[in-house]
Design a protein around this motif. Structure first.
Motif, mmCIF file in Angstrom:
data_model
loop_
_atom_site.group_PDB
_atom_site.id
_atom_site.type_symbol
_atom_site.label_atom_id
_atom_site.label_comp_id
_atom_site.label_asym_id
_atom_site.label_seq_id
_atom_site.Cartn_x
_atom_site.Cartn_y
_atom_site.Cartn_z
ATOM 1 N N UNK A 40 0.790 -1.230 0.000
ATOM 2 C CA UNK A 40 0.000 0.000 0.000
ATOM 3 C C UNK A 40 0.823 1.281 0.000
ATOM 4 N N UNK A 41 2.106 1.213 0.327
ATOM 5 C CA UNK A 41 2.894 2.433 0.499
ATOM 6 C C UNK A 41 3.072 3.199 -0.813
ATOM 7 N N UNK A 42 3.208 4.522 -0.690
ATOM 8 C CA UNK A 42 3.612 5.346 -1.841
ATOM 9 C C UNK A 42 4.953 6.022 -1.552
ATOM 10 N N UNK A 43 5.592 5.599 -0.486
ATOM 11 C CA UNK A 43 6.877 6.190 -0.100
ATOM 12 C C UNK A 43 8.065 5.322 -0.501
ATOM 13 N N UNK A 44 7.811 4.351 -1.362
ATOM 14 C CA UNK A 44 8.865 3.539 -1.965
ATOM 15 C C UNK A 44 8.560 3.437 -3.459
ATOM 16 N N UNK A 45 9.576 3.153 -4.273
ATOM 17 C CA UNK A 45 9.333 3.065 -5.718
ATOM 18 C C UNK A 45 8.426 1.909 -6.111
ATOM 19 N N UNK A 46 8.430 0.831 -5.297
ATOM 20 C CA UNK A 46 7.692 -0.372 -5.688
ATOM 21 C C UNK A 46 6.650 -0.725 -4.628
ATOM 22 N N UNK A 47 5.402 -0.839 -5.073
ATOM 23 C CA UNK A 47 4.289 -1.359 -4.277
ATOM 24 C C UNK A 47 3.123 -1.513 -5.252
ATOM 25 N N UNK A 49 0.248 -0.014 -5.026
ATOM 26 C CA UNK A 49 -0.302 1.320 -5.282
ATOM 27 C C UNK A 49 0.619 2.103 -6.216
ATOM 28 N N UNK A 50 1.926 1.959 -6.051
ATOM 29 C CA UNK A 50 2.850 2.662 -6.944
ATOM 30 C C UNK A 50 2.770 2.113 -8.369
ATOM 31 N N UNK A 51 2.422 0.837 -8.523
ATOM 32 C CA UNK A 51 2.251 0.306 -9.883
ATOM 33 C C UNK A 51 1.069 0.988 -10.563
ATOM 34 N N UNK A 52 0.033 1.305 -9.792
ATOM 35 C CA UNK A 52 -1.108 2.065 -10.318
ATOM 36 C C UNK A 52 -0.658 3.475 -10.698
ATOM 37 N N UNK A 53 0.117 4.114 -9.803
ATOM 38 C CA UNK A 53 0.571 5.482 -10.053
ATOM 39 C C UNK A 53 1.494 5.564 -11.267
ATOM 40 N N UNK A 54 2.397 4.587 -11.399
ATOM 41 C CA UNK A 54 3.343 4.591 -12.526
ATOM 42 C C UNK A 54 2.617 4.442 -13.872
ATOM 43 N N UNK A 55 1.435 3.819 -13.842
ATOM 44 C CA UNK A 55 0.683 3.586 -15.092
ATOM 45 C C UNK A 55 -0.344 4.686 -15.371
ATOM 46 N N UNK A 56 -0.289 5.775 -14.601
ATOM 47 C CA UNK A 56 -1.262 6.864 -14.778
ATOM 48 C C UNK A 56 -1.259 7.367 -16.215
ATOM 49 N N UNK A 57 -2.460 7.489 -16.784
ATOM 50 C CA UNK A 57 -2.606 7.971 -18.145
ATOM 51 C C UNK A 57 -2.300 6.939 -19.211
ATOM 52 N N UNK A 58 -1.913 5.718 -18.797
ATOM 53 C CA UNK A 58 -1.511 4.695 -19.762
ATOM 54 C C UNK A 58 -2.461 3.500 -19.801
#
Length: 314
Positions: A40-47, A49-58
């Motif tokens: 669930x963290x967004x304070x590390x490059x990998x999680x 939730x961060x996989x969702x964030x990295x794919x924003x707009x894609x």
């Protein structure tokens, strides 16, 4: 009472159980915290939730049931537009308050981020369990809701393991399990004095097993040219919310509700916050202002006692 201290979720954690529960129950709770933080963290490059964030707009991203359930709840609450906003991530990352590189951004940068924090731009697909952020640069941030969700999960785990009595303290989120060993099974919990170090109370709450969640502007802040910028942002302006509150404490059955409603109540201030909380079944609140006033909802009038002479009830 058996007690152990851990570190996780960016804070000091204390787990406590009464015998016959054991240290193994404490460690099982901490293992659960670590697992949930990993996804669930967004304070590390990998999680997740961060996989969702990295794919924003894609593209949409499929996530686990745990993550999907929490994101869905966070989006639902964000769409109430009372203050809580899980799409606030771009602003949090811009200001970096509480993290290395904290700064006062330019008005232009803030206005740019305001285009990326509308929860209506988060698409959820229940059937495929996917989350899609429709604009590049969007970021979900579950910091305002994850601790409560995790605390509730630890309680469920402990109950399944036969733990009869204990305290889950995730730093700002306290969740009581079962009866206390003292005073007719009631617990006595200190409510944090916002101007003092952690665990120095301004008052004491006597309560059965409940969740007690406190959120305030004293936890993470940035001082520039004598001006204090705290970490609770107004989605309309992009700047920290401006009112006279130091903290809000919510007393509820579920810790996730405490997380949600401390944020909502903080944004509404005392005048709107007290009647708003009074309307919610099973919720009570303690509001603390910068000028040493304390306001409580009607359900706490016989269970909360001020202990610091600097403060007065209104």
């Amino acid at each position: 009472m058996i007690q152990k201290k851990y570190y996780g979720l960016g804070t000091a954690i204390t787990l406590s159980v009464n015998e016959p529960a054991t240290e193994a129950d404490l460690d099982a709770g901490n293992d659960l915290i670590a697992h949930y933080e990993d996804i669930l963290t967004v304070n590390r490059p990998v999680s997740e939730v961060m996989s969702v964030n990295h794919a924003a707009g894609q593209k949409p991203v499929q996530v686990s049931e745990i993550t999907y359930k929490l994101v869905k709840r966070a989006v639902e609450v964000s769409n109430w537009h009372l203050g809580f906003n899980t799409a606030i991530g771009p602003l949090v990352k811009l200001w970096k308050i509480g993290f290395d590189g904290a700064n006062l951004p330019s008005d232009a940068d803030i206005k740019e981020r305001l285009q990326l924090i509308d929860p209506a731009d988060i698409q959820l697909d229940d059937q495929n369990r996917t989350v899609f952020l429709t604009k590049p640069g969007m970021e979900i941030d579950l910091g305002g809701i994850a601790k409560g969700y995790i605390a509730d999960a630890i309680k469920d785990l402990w109950v399944s393991r036969g733990v009869k009595s204990g305290i889950i303290d995730l730093g700002g989120n306290i969740l009581l399990v079962g009866d206390s060993a003292h005073t007719n099974g009631q617990w006595r919990i200190g409510v944090q004095n916002p101007l003092k170090e952690r665990h120095v109370a301004l008052g004491v709450l006597t309560t059965p097993a409940k969740s007690i969640v406190t959120s305030g502007i004293y936890e993470r802040y940035l001082v520039i040219n004598g001006h204090n910028y705290h970490h609770m942002f107004d989605s309309k302006t992009g700047y920290p919310i401006q009112n006279d509150l130091e903290s809000v404490t919510i007393v509820s059955d579920l810790s996730i509700d405490g997380d949600i409603w401390t944020t909502e109540a903080f944004y509404q201030d005392i005048e709107k916050g007290i009647p708003m909380i009074e309307k919610q079944p099973g919720l009570d609140a303690i509001f603390v202002t910068r000028d040493f006033r304390v306001a409580i909802t009607s359900g706490l009038k016989d269970s909360f006692m001020l202990t610091d002479d600097h403060y007065h009830l209104i």
